[in-house]
Write a protein that holds these residues in place. Structure first.
Motif, PDB file in Angstrom:
ATOM      1  N   UNK A   1       8.421  -5.625  -5.406  1.00  0.00           N
ATOM      2  CA  UNK A   1       8.025  -5.255  -4.046  1.00  0.00           C
ATOM      3  C   UNK A   1       8.945  -5.907  -3.020  1.00  0.00           C
ATOM      4  N   UNK A   2       9.270  -7.171  -3.223  1.00  0.00           N
ATOM      5  CA  UNK A   2      10.151  -7.869  -2.286  1.00  0.00           C
ATOM      6  C   UNK A   2      11.541  -7.230  -2.289  1.00  0.00           C
ATOM      7  N   UNK A   3      12.001  -6.796  -3.451  1.00  0.00           N
ATOM      8  CA  UNK A   3      13.284  -6.074  -3.496  1.00  0.00           C
ATOM      9  C   UNK A   3      13.165  -4.719  -2.825  1.00  0.00           C
ATOM     10  N   UNK A   4      12.115  -3.991  -3.156  1.00  0.00           N
ATOM     11  CA  UNK A   4      11.989  -2.582  -2.796  1.00  0.00           C
ATOM     12  C   UNK A   4      11.541  -2.385  -1.347  1.00  0.00           C
ATOM     13  N   UNK A   5      10.583  -3.207  -0.903  1.00  0.00           N
ATOM     14  CA  UNK A   5      10.071  -3.080   0.465  1.00  0.00           C
ATOM     15  C   UNK A   5       9.837  -4.458   1.085  1.00  0.00           C
ATOM     16  N   UNK A   6      10.778  -5.353   0.916  1.00  0.00           N
ATOM     17  CA  UNK A   6      10.677  -6.656   1.551  1.00  0.00           C
ATOM     18  C   UNK A   6      10.702  -6.517   3.059  1.00  0.00           C
ATOM     19  N   UNK A   7      10.006  -7.377   3.800  1.00  0.00           N
ATOM     20  CA  UNK A   7       9.903  -7.215   5.254  1.00  0.00           C
ATOM     21  C   UNK A   7      11.134  -7.680   6.032  1.00  0.00           C
ATOM     22  N   UNK A   8      11.898  -8.620   5.492  1.00  0.00           N
ATOM     23  CA  UNK A   8      13.064  -9.135   6.219  1.00  0.00           C
ATOM     24  C   UNK A   8      14.265  -8.262   5.888  1.00  0.00           C
ATOM     25  N   UNK A   9      14.732  -7.493   6.860  1.00  0.00           N
ATOM     26  CA  UNK A   9      15.780  -6.506   6.628  1.00  0.00           C
ATOM     27  C   UNK A   9      17.170  -6.984   7.014  1.00  0.00           C
TER      28      UNK A   9
ATOM     29  N   UNK B   1       0.823  -1.211   0.000  1.00  0.00           N
ATOM     30  CA  UNK B   1       0.000   0.000   0.000  1.00  0.00           C
ATOM     31  C   UNK B   1       0.857   1.262   0.000  1.00  0.00           C
ATOM     32  N   UNK B   2       2.059   1.183   0.557  1.00  0.00           N
ATOM     33  CA  UNK B   2       2.983   2.319   0.472  1.00  0.00           C
ATOM     34  C   UNK B   2       3.389   2.549  -0.972  1.00  0.00           C
ATOM     35  N   UNK B   3       3.536   1.455  -1.717  1.00  0.00           N
ATOM     36  CA  UNK B   3       3.876   1.567  -3.143  1.00  0.00           C
ATOM     37  C   UNK B   3       2.687   2.087  -3.935  1.00  0.00           C
ATOM     38  N   UNK B   4       1.492   1.580  -3.653  1.00  0.00           N
ATOM     39  CA  UNK B   4       0.303   2.055  -4.364  1.00  0.00           C
ATOM     40  C   UNK B   4       0.115   3.556  -4.187  1.00  0.00           C
ATOM     41  N   UNK B   5       0.440   4.067  -2.989  1.00  0.00           N
ATOM     42  CA  UNK B   5       0.292   5.505  -2.744  1.00  0.00           C
ATOM     43  C   UNK B   5       1.338   6.303  -3.520  1.00  0.00           C
ATOM     44  N   UNK B   6       2.593   5.856  -3.494  1.00  0.00           N
ATOM     45  CA  UNK B   6       3.675   6.604  -4.139  1.00  0.00           C
ATOM     46  C   UNK B   6       3.735   6.381  -5.651  1.00  0.00           C
ATOM     47  N   UNK B   7       3.239   5.219  -6.100  1.00  0.00           N
ATOM     48  CA  UNK B   7       3.287   4.878  -7.529  1.00  0.00           C
ATOM     49  C   UNK B   7       1.889   4.430  -7.964  1.00  0.00           C
ATOM     50  N   UNK B   8       0.941   5.379  -8.021  1.00  0.00           N
ATOM     51  CA  UNK B   8      -0.459   5.014  -8.301  1.00  0.00           C
ATOM     52  C   UNK B   8      -0.662   4.347  -9.654  1.00  0.00           C
ATOM     53  N   UNK B   9       0.272   4.561 -10.574  1.00  0.00           N
ATOM     54  CA  UNK B   9       0.130   3.950 -11.891  1.00  0.00           C
ATOM     55  C   UNK B   9       0.201   2.428 -11.832  1.00  0.00           C
TER      56      UNK B   9
END
Length: 416
Positions: A290-298, A263-271
């Motif tokens: 998404x897993x690359x950009x905002x994957x949960x395991x840091x 949802x953070x991606x949907x907000x910043x990249x609505x396209x």
């Protein structure tokens, strides 16, 4: 094997001794204030200025490694970068084991996570996700984790394990306690009051589930684990229970957070929503980016077995190292425009599902859930809106994962 003297080690400055840029507090082992909840600016500065960062902790110094090439080296040399951080392994979790002990557990999980087992829950994923998305969009949004992502992962993982779905509400408290207990005894985290006692309730519950599934000759993942214990003698009863706990927590927590992060991606990249609506077959590409950009395991904690030189810094044998997977996934030296979400990027080689001998065996299940959820959201949802400062709570205090803890959003439905 060379050794590093105490005097040489002390020449490497601590994180709190460095001059961090304005707006960035010194990096710490445990984020108790939430200042590292959105850590990507920290990572960028670390990659450029201190790719090996030494951080003080009362128990032992911790070295954070942030560049892609260095993280990859650590993930590919398990004999040096050992997963067993503690002298004694507290749980039979694959992520805590090395060598023969790790391979024994991994073979059991691999044999259980066959395509047949995953295909058994595909219809359940579609059915549950469809109902959740329909209701969520119809009422104009709501809280993402409690109304969308957690119910789906709960339904899916209960199906894959053979746990009655009516019982999964109990797991909210149990899994939080197990995660806190695990982090406390193995990852230097503070834990929660009563975490061990509450976790034991889950262990007792799953012991009964394993007995039942064995009698039923269940083809679920937990059924396979039960046979590895009772028929093959590969596992002890406690190992079988702990392995089920690991499968549940790993499949529940990380996938819940991954889908919420979208949802953070949907907000910043609505396209991206329109792209997925027009081309639902691109859901797989969306998930990988998404897993690359905002994957949960840091972070991937390791203890090194010998002196290691990284980026001009020699880390002494026996030191605790944390490989920053999320930082490596944003490394500009490896990924062009790394801080931008690009569905057309070739994201192969990201560390979002681990790497090497510790690659995530549950990745196909996570991909199935995420692709289904995003395809259905794009089918019904035209746009999403929220105020990150007011509507979102990002995870803090955790030693391994980051991302959305809760998020209230407003969504606009697509016209029929």
């Amino acid at each position: 094997m060379s050794t590093i003297s105490k005097e040489q080690t002390q020449q490497i400055p601590y994180s709190h001794e460095l001059e961090w840029p304005e707006g960035l507090e010194p990096w710490t082992v445990i984020d108790e204030t939430g200042l590292q909840a959105e850590p990507y600016a920290h990572f960028a500065w670390m990659r450029k200025h201190h790719p090996v960062l030494r951080v003080h902790h009362p128990e032992a110094d911790v070295y954070f490694v942030s560049r892609y090439a260095d993280v990859r080296k650590g993930m590919r040399t398990p004999k040096i970068f050992r997963s067993q951080v503690n002298d004694e392994t507290p749980f039979a979790f694959p992520t805590l084991l090395d060598g023969a002990a790790h391979m024994k557990i991994r073979k059991v999980v691999a044999a259980a996570f066959i395509p047949k087992a995953i295909n058994q829950v595909a219809d359940r994923v579609e059915e549950v996700a469809s109902e959740l998305v329909k209701n969520f969009v119809a009422k104009g949004g709501g809280e993402v984790t409690s109304e969308l992502t957690r119910p789906l992962t709960m339904a899916t993982i209960s199906g894959i394990l053979g746990v009655p779905y009516k019982d999964v509400e109990e797991f909210n408290m149990w899994t939080e306690s197990v995660w806190a207990w695990f982090a406390r005894v193995s990852r230097m985290a503070p834990g929660l009051p009563g975490d061990e006692e509450n976790a034991q309730q889950l262990f007792n519950y799953l012991g009964g589930i394993l007995d039942r599934l064995y009698e039923e000759k269940s083809e679920s993942v937990a059924g396979h684990i039960a046979r590895a214990w009772k028929d093959e003698g590969v596992l002890t009863r406690q190992e079988a229970i702990e392995l089920c706990v690991f499968v549940f927590i790993a499949g529940f927590d990380t996938t819940t957070r991954l889908m919420a992060n979208a949802f953070l991606v949907f907000k910043d990249y609505p396209e991206t929503l329109n792209r997925l609506h027009d081309r639902p077959e691109d859901a797989g590409a969306f998930v990988e980016e998404l897993v690359r950009f905002r994957g949960p395991v840091h972070k991937a904690p390791r203890r090194i077995s010998e002196d290691v030189e990284i980026a001009g810094v020699t880390i002494p044998a026996g030191s605790i190292v944390r490989l920053l997977l999320a930082s490596a996934n944003r490394d500009e030296e490896h990924w062009e425009n790394a801080d931008k979400f690009d569905m057309d990027r070739d994201a192969e080689g990201h560390f979002g599902f681990g790497h090497g001998v510790h690659a995530c065996l549950g990745a196909p299940l996570a991909r199935l859930e995420a692709k289904t959820m995003f395809r259905l959201l794009a089918e019904r949802m035209e746009s999403v809106d929220f105020d990150l400062a007011k509507d979102a709570v990002l995870l803090k205090g955790n030693s391994l994962t980051n991302g959305v803890e809760s998020l209230n959003v407003r969504v606009k439905a697509r016209k029929a």
